[in-house]
Enzyme design. Sequence first.
Site, mmCIF file in Angstrom:
data_model
loop_
_atom_site.group_PDB
_atom_site.id
_atom_site.type_symbol
_atom_site.label_atom_id
_atom_site.label_comp_id
_atom_site.label_asym_id
_atom_site.label_seq_id
_atom_site.Cartn_x
_atom_site.Cartn_y
_atom_site.Cartn_z
ATOM 1 C CG LEU A 24 -2.001 -1.062 1.295
ATOM 2 C CD1 LEU A 24 -2.709 -0.998 2.646
ATOM 3 C CD2 LEU A 24 -3.002 -0.887 0.164
ATOM 4 N N GLY A 25 2.036 1.165 0.555
ATOM 5 C CA GLY A 25 2.895 2.343 0.643
ATOM 6 C C GLY A 25 4.066 2.085 1.566
ATOM 7 N N GLY A 27 6.149 3.917 4.990
ATOM 8 C CA GLY A 27 6.218 4.959 6.002
ATOM 9 C C GLY A 27 7.584 5.007 6.645
ATOM 10 N N GLY A 28 7.667 5.765 7.756
ATOM 11 C CA GLY A 28 8.945 5.897 8.437
ATOM 12 C C GLY A 28 9.456 4.585 9.000
ATOM 13 C CG PHE A 29 7.665 2.600 12.024
ATOM 14 C CD1 PHE A 29 8.637 2.577 12.994
ATOM 15 C CD2 PHE A 29 6.533 3.353 12.243
ATOM 16 C CE1 PHE A 29 8.488 3.282 14.167
ATOM 17 C CE2 PHE A 29 6.368 4.072 13.407
ATOM 18 C CZ PHE A 29 7.358 4.039 14.377
ATOM 19 N N PRO A 31 7.597 -0.742 4.949
ATOM 20 C CG PRO A 31 7.972 -2.804 3.941
ATOM 21 C CD PRO A 31 8.631 -1.784 4.816
ATOM 22 C CE LYS A 46 2.663 1.293 10.433
ATOM 23 N NZ LYS A 46 2.532 2.463 11.345
ATOM 24 C CG ASP A 122 2.553 13.525 13.739
ATOM 25 O OD1 ASP A 122 2.495 14.718 13.379
ATOM 26 O OD2 ASP A 122 2.996 12.625 13.000
#
Length: 234
Positions: A24-25, A27-29, A31, A46, A122
């Site tokens: 899906l994308g 992030g900072g952590f 895929p 995640k 955040d």
Amino acid sequence: MELPLLSFSIIADAIANFSPDNKLGEGGFGPVYKGVLEEGQQVTVKRLSRNSSQGLDEFKNEGDEKLLIYEYMPNKSLDSFIFDKAQSLFLDWTKCFNIIKGIARGLVYLHQDSRLRIIYRDLKASNILLDQDMNPKISDFGIVRSFGGNESQGNTERVVGTYGYMSPEYAIDGIFSVKSDVFSFGVLVLEIVSGKRNRRFTQQDTGNNLMGHVSSLVKNGPNYLHTQFVYLHT
């Protein structure tokens, strides 16, 4: 204690062994993948990347394992609706108001009703996910801070979060509290109502961002404010 336990093989099968087609994308952590469990439930997985820019301490805020399984949110994040001219047409005032109330309930739970008081730090449109019925869910708990007892405020030299949503005391002095989350919520409400990003909005005459622009409108009374917000959303 009632959370289900899933083996790594079950998770890998659900996302076709981390197939790029299921991604899906990123992030900072690391895929993020979409998958389907054996019983048909859609999930988001995640996976912690070894090259992640965020450390293990932040990751443990989201769980003790290196794989996190979430409910799949088919309508993605709030920012994909409110800042897109075509998608925003699906958000009438009733839906917008329900989304605002849902986010508020989530913050009340974090601040008052959970076992530990949780400061999110955040809150922003891209961290609000929408389910099939457009109900909002606060996501991405990587940088939250929790407090026990009567604690309600903290201080850090490492300011993390997103500028444009940060309260002044947090952005400048690193002081975060329930109040700083409420400040972020206020910015988010303005973005939902106006359909404009706070940081990218600039009033030509004054150079104000969205918050500054709204502040100047308030001086002219509620009717004028309502008229200008309708104009912003068109």
